[in-house]
Write a protein that holds these residues in place. Structure first.
Motif, mmCIF file in Angstrom:
data_model
loop_
_atom_site.group_PDB
_atom_site.id
_atom_site.type_symbol
_atom_site.label_atom_id
_atom_site.label_comp_id
_atom_site.label_asym_id
_atom_site.label_seq_id
_atom_site.Cartn_x
_atom_site.Cartn_y
_atom_site.Cartn_z
ATOM 1 N N GLU A 187 -25.838 -2.610 43.362
ATOM 2 C CA GLU A 187 -24.755 -3.522 43.743
ATOM 3 C C GLU A 187 -23.623 -3.451 42.724
ATOM 4 O O GLU A 187 -22.444 -3.496 43.091
ATOM 5 N N THR A 188 -23.971 -3.317 41.453
ATOM 6 C CA THR A 188 -22.953 -3.177 40.412
ATOM 7 C C THR A 188 -22.110 -1.935 40.671
ATOM 8 O O THR A 188 -20.878 -1.983 40.598
ATOM 9 N N LEU A 189 -22.762 -0.839 40.998
ATOM 10 C CA LEU A 189 -22.038 0.409 41.263
ATOM 11 C C LEU A 189 -21.203 0.312 42.529
ATOM 12 O O LEU A 189 -20.129 0.908 42.614
ATOM 13 N N ARG A 190 -21.688 -0.438 43.511
ATOM 14 C CA ARG A 190 -20.905 -0.614 44.735
ATOM 15 C C ARG A 190 -19.636 -1.408 44.429
ATOM 16 O O ARG A 190 -18.558 -1.065 44.884
ATOM 17 N N ARG A 191 -19.790 -2.479 43.633
ATOM 18 C CA ARG A 191 -18.635 -3.322 43.311
ATOM 19 C C ARG A 191 -17.671 -2.658 42.341
ATOM 20 O O ARG A 191 -16.459 -2.807 42.459
ATOM 21 N N TRP A 192 -18.235 -1.990 41.340
ATOM 22 C CA TRP A 192 -17.423 -1.382 40.286
ATOM 23 C C TRP A 192 -17.874 0.062 40.075
ATOM 24 O O TRP A 192 -18.631 0.362 39.147
ATOM 25 N N PRO A 193 -17.418 0.976 40.923
ATOM 26 C CA PRO A 193 -17.844 2.375 40.798
ATOM 27 C C PRO A 193 -17.587 2.976 39.419
ATOM 28 O O PRO A 193 -18.329 3.844 38.966
ATOM 29 N N SER A 194 -16.560 2.479 38.735
ATOM 30 C CA SER A 194 -16.242 3.002 37.403
ATOM 31 C C SER A 194 -17.306 2.644 36.365
ATOM 32 O O SER A 194 -17.284 3.171 35.253
ATOM 33 N N SER A 195 -18.255 1.791 36.723
ATOM 34 C CA SER A 195 -19.302 1.421 35.765
ATOM 35 C C SER A 195 -20.391 2.481 35.645
ATOM 36 O O SER A 195 -21.241 2.389 34.762
ATOM 37 N N VAL A 196 -20.354 3.506 36.484
ATOM 38 C CA VAL A 196 -21.402 4.531 36.424
ATOM 39 C C VAL A 196 -21.416 5.248 35.074
ATOM 40 O O VAL A 196 -22.491 5.482 34.512
ATOM 41 N N ALA A 197 -20.262 5.582 34.540
ATOM 42 C CA ALA A 197 -20.221 6.323 33.271
ATOM 43 C C ALA A 197 -20.801 5.511 32.114
ATOM 44 O O ALA A 197 -21.674 6.013 31.392
ATOM 45 N N PRO A 198 -20.367 4.258 31.905
ATOM 46 C CA PRO A 198 -20.966 3.518 30.795
ATOM 47 C C PRO A 198 -22.454 3.223 31.002
ATOM 48 O O PRO A 198 -23.224 3.229 30.036
ATOM 49 N N LEU A 199 -22.868 2.972 32.235
ATOM 50 C CA LEU A 199 -24.295 2.741 32.477
ATOM 51 C C LEU A 199 -25.095 3.992 32.144
ATOM 52 O O LEU A 199 -26.135 3.922 31.481
ATOM 53 N N ASN A 200 -24.612 5.157 32.585
ATOM 54 C CA ASN A 200 -25.303 6.407 32.261
ATOM 55 C C ASN A 200 -25.302 6.662 30.758
ATOM 56 O O ASN A 200 -26.304 7.117 30.205
ATOM 57 N N ALA A 201 -24.207 6.363 30.094
ATOM 58 C CA ALA A 201 -24.126 6.569 28.644
ATOM 59 C C ALA A 201 -25.139 5.711 27.891
ATOM 60 O O ALA A 201 -25.635 6.112 26.844
ATOM 61 N N LEU A 202 -25.458 4.553 28.460
ATOM 62 C CA LEU A 202 -26.451 3.667 27.843
ATOM 63 C C LEU A 202 -27.879 4.050 28.237
ATOM 64 O O LEU A 202 -28.836 3.453 27.745
ATOM 65 N N GLY A 203 -28.018 5.029 29.118
ATOM 66 C CA GLY A 203 -29.341 5.493 29.522
ATOM 67 C C GLY A 203 -29.894 4.829 30.762
ATOM 68 O O GLY A 203 -31.062 5.018 31.099
ATOM 69 N N VAL A 204 -29.067 4.045 31.454
ATOM 70 C CA VAL A 204 -29.525 3.346 32.662
ATOM 71 C C VAL A 204 -29.647 4.343 33.808
ATOM 72 O O VAL A 204 -28.749 5.153 34.041
ATOM 73 N N ASP A 205 -30.765 4.267 34.514
ATOM 74 C CA ASP A 205 -30.992 5.119 35.684
ATOM 75 C C ASP A 205 -30.163 4.567 36.837
ATOM 76 O O ASP A 205 -30.472 3.511 37.389
#
Length: 89
Positions: A33-51
């Motif tokens: 849901e976070t990625l749906r609302r804020w697609p730009s959050s994928v890079a920081p989430l991946n950088a933190l190691g979030v699947d």
């Protein structure tokens, strides 16, 4: 009138939520849901190691715990991405 040794509850506010929560990032949102609302959050989430693929059903709080990142740090990263990348509603 009897006086109480305890101040009224209003005198003892709950600890403030992390700044990211105040910015509208709910830690109970799923990663998907976070990625749906804020697609730009994928890079920081991946950088933190979030699947962000198979672990997308996890809440942000659970994802932070899974990767050993403090929740306020993860929420701040999402909030920064959301602020910079806009909201995809």
């Amino acid at each position: 009138m009897l006086s109480s040794p305890h101040a009224p509850a209003a005198m003892h506010p709950l600890p403030s939520a992390p700044a990211a929560c105040a910015a509208g990032i709910d830690p109970t949102l799923s990663v998907n849901e976070t990625l749906r609302r804020w697609p730009s959050s994928v890079a920081p989430l991946n950088a933190l190691g979030v699947d962000t693929c198979c672990g997308g059903a996890a809440t942000l709080a659970a994802a932070a715990a899974d990767v050993g990142v403090p929740l306020p740090e993860l929420l701040a990263a999402v909030a920064a991405a959301a602020a910079g990348g806009g909201r995809d509603a």
